[in-house]
Structures are given as C-alpha cells and as structure tokens.
Design a protein around this motif. Structure first.
Motif, PDB file in Angstrom:
ATOM      1  N   SER A  10      40.457  53.397  89.773  1.00 39.34           N
ATOM      2  CA  SER A  10      40.805  53.205  88.410  1.00 39.34           C
ATOM      3  C   SER A  10      40.430  51.704  88.045  1.00 39.34           C
ATOM      4  O   SER A  10      40.575  50.638  88.864  1.00 39.34           O
ATOM      5  CB  SER A  10      42.438  53.232  88.417  1.00 39.34           C
ATOM      6  OG  SER A  10      43.087  52.761  87.341  1.00 39.34           O
ATOM      7  N   ASN A  12      42.242  49.867  86.116  1.00 39.64           N
ATOM      8  CA  ASN A  12      43.484  49.476  85.960  1.00 39.64           C
ATOM      9  C   ASN A  12      43.781  48.795  87.314  1.00 39.64           C
ATOM     10  O   ASN A  12      44.895  48.004  87.174  1.00 39.64           O
ATOM     11  CB  ASN A  12      44.643  50.520  85.586  1.00 39.64           C
ATOM     12  CG  ASN A  12      44.246  51.113  84.230  1.00 39.64           C
ATOM     13  OD1 ASN A  12      43.800  50.723  83.344  1.00 39.64           O
ATOM     14  ND2 ASN A  12      44.579  52.431  84.080  1.00 39.64           N
ATOM     15  N   TYR A  13      43.426  48.942  88.396  1.00 41.59           N
ATOM     16  CA  TYR A  13      43.639  48.675  89.685  1.00 41.59           C
ATOM     17  C   TYR A  13      43.329  47.177  89.792  1.00 41.59           C
ATOM     18  O   TYR A  13      42.388  46.500  89.266  1.00 41.59           O
ATOM     19  CB  TYR A  13      42.928  49.276  90.623  1.00 41.59           C
ATOM     20  CG  TYR A  13      42.862  48.665  92.226  1.00 41.59           C
ATOM     21  CD1 TYR A  13      43.771  48.623  92.788  1.00 41.59           C
ATOM     22  CD2 TYR A  13      41.925  47.493  92.491  1.00 41.59           C
ATOM     23  CE1 TYR A  13      44.083  48.126  94.199  1.00 41.59           C
ATOM     24  CE2 TYR A  13      41.967  46.952  93.860  1.00 41.59           C
ATOM     25  CZ  TYR A  13      42.944  47.369  94.613  1.00 41.59           C
ATOM     26  OH  TYR A  13      43.308  46.907  95.851  1.00 41.59           O
ATOM     27  N   ASP A  89      49.776  48.843  96.218  1.00 39.96           N
ATOM     28  CA  ASP A  89      48.826  48.498  95.078  1.00 39.96           C
ATOM     29  C   ASP A  89      49.234  48.233  93.638  1.00 39.96           C
ATOM     30  O   ASP A  89      50.206  48.622  93.105  1.00 39.96           O
ATOM     31  CB  ASP A  89      47.881  49.894  94.743  1.00 39.96           C
ATOM     32  CG  ASP A  89      47.089  50.242  96.050  1.00 39.96           C
ATOM     33  OD1 ASP A  89      46.755  49.423  96.789  1.00 39.96           O
ATOM     34  OD2 ASP A  89      46.550  51.416  96.288  1.00 39.96           O
ATOM     35  N   TYR A  91      48.686  47.792  89.563  1.00 39.20           N
ATOM     36  CA  TYR A  91      48.039  48.378  88.541  1.00 39.20           C
ATOM     37  C   TYR A  91      48.526  47.750  87.047  1.00 39.20           C
ATOM     38  O   TYR A  91      49.985  47.615  87.076  1.00 39.20           O
ATOM     39  CB  TYR A  91      47.926  49.752  88.309  1.00 39.20           C
ATOM     40  CG  TYR A  91      47.447  50.736  89.557  1.00 39.20           C
ATOM     41  CD1 TYR A  91      46.118  50.897  89.573  1.00 39.20           C
ATOM     42  CD2 TYR A  91      48.210  50.890  90.657  1.00 39.20           C
ATOM     43  CE1 TYR A  91      45.495  51.472  90.590  1.00 39.20           C
ATOM     44  CE2 TYR A  91      47.536  51.831  91.952  1.00 39.20           C
ATOM     45  CZ  TYR A  91      46.329  52.088  91.731  1.00 39.20           C
ATOM     46  OH  TYR A  91      45.588  52.656  92.844  1.00 39.20           O
ATOM     47  N   TYR A  93      48.500  48.763  83.240  1.00 39.06           N
ATOM     48  CA  TYR A  93      48.276  49.982  82.385  1.00 39.06           C
ATOM     49  C   TYR A  93      48.385  49.090  80.804  1.00 39.06           C
ATOM     50  O   TYR A  93      49.401  48.539  80.498  1.00 39.06           O
ATOM     51  CB  TYR A  93      49.155  51.050  82.593  1.00 39.06           C
ATOM     52  CG  TYR A  93      48.727  51.614  83.621  1.00 39.06           C
ATOM     53  CD1 TYR A  93      47.857  52.495  83.880  1.00 39.06           C
ATOM     54  CD2 TYR A  93      49.785  51.506  84.852  1.00 39.06           C
ATOM     55  CE1 TYR A  93      47.682  53.226  85.226  1.00 39.06           C
ATOM     56  CE2 TYR A  93      49.500  51.964  86.055  1.00 39.06           C
ATOM     57  CZ  TYR A  93      48.545  53.024  86.204  1.00 39.06           C
ATOM     58  OH  TYR A  93      48.289  53.588  87.400  1.00 39.06           O
TER      59      TYR A  93
END
Length: 101
Positions: A10, A12-13, A89, A91, A93
């Motif tokens: 992603s 967004n990671y 993880d 992220y 967003y």
C-alpha cells in the motif's frame, strides 16, 4: 522462465514495528495530529488517520485461529488481535473531514 518477485504493498504503509512499542506509536500519532492541525490552519478539509495493524508471524501459534473456518477467520478483511500479533504495520490514511461531520 524467470519469475519476478513483485510484492503488493500500500502507498499508505509507513513502517513495521517488531513489538507493540507504545512510545513509537504515540510519536507517530502526535505527528499525524500535527499534520491535521496544520491542515486545519490552512483551511483544508483533509485529515489523516494512523492505523496500527498486527501481523501474525510465519510460525505463529495463533495461526489456526485465523485459518479458513477457524473461530477468528473472516471471509474478507482479516483483523488480527493485538495480543496475537508478532509485528505491527503502521499505515497513514487520508480522509476528508467534510465526509465525516
């Protein structure tokens, strides 16, 4: 024939923590809050949200719980419990504030 190793990821990671480190997560949340404050001062509707997603390890003793037809299995998105996570993880967003008022 050469098989390419293309990993899906992603945009967004932002990173992975090897343990649930409260200090590092709070630092990331503070940074996201700073982005949101700056966005609000600029008059933008854009807001950011941090999400911490646990991952099972390769040889996790909890693997059977999330396997197909296990008690915590879901047909679509899998949500791993924090206590079962081997790694975490992070992220970030993007969301728009006017959609959530």
């Amino acid at each position: 024939m050469v098989k390419e190793k293309s990993m899906r990821h992603s945009g967004n990671y932002i990173g992975t923590l090897s343990t649930y480190d409260e200090e590092k997560i709070e630092a990331a949340r503070f940074e996201v809050a700073t982005w949101n404050a700056r966005s609000e001062l600029e008059g933008s509707d854009m807001r950011w949200r941090l999400r911490v997603r646990p991952r099972l390890g390769r040889n996790s003793p909890f693997k059977h719980l999330y396997a197909k037809h296990g008690p915590l299995w879901r047909p679509s998105s899998q949500d791993i419990k924090r206590e079962h996570g081997a790694r975490f993880d992070l992220y970030v967003y993007r969301r728009y504030d006017h959609l959530h008022r």
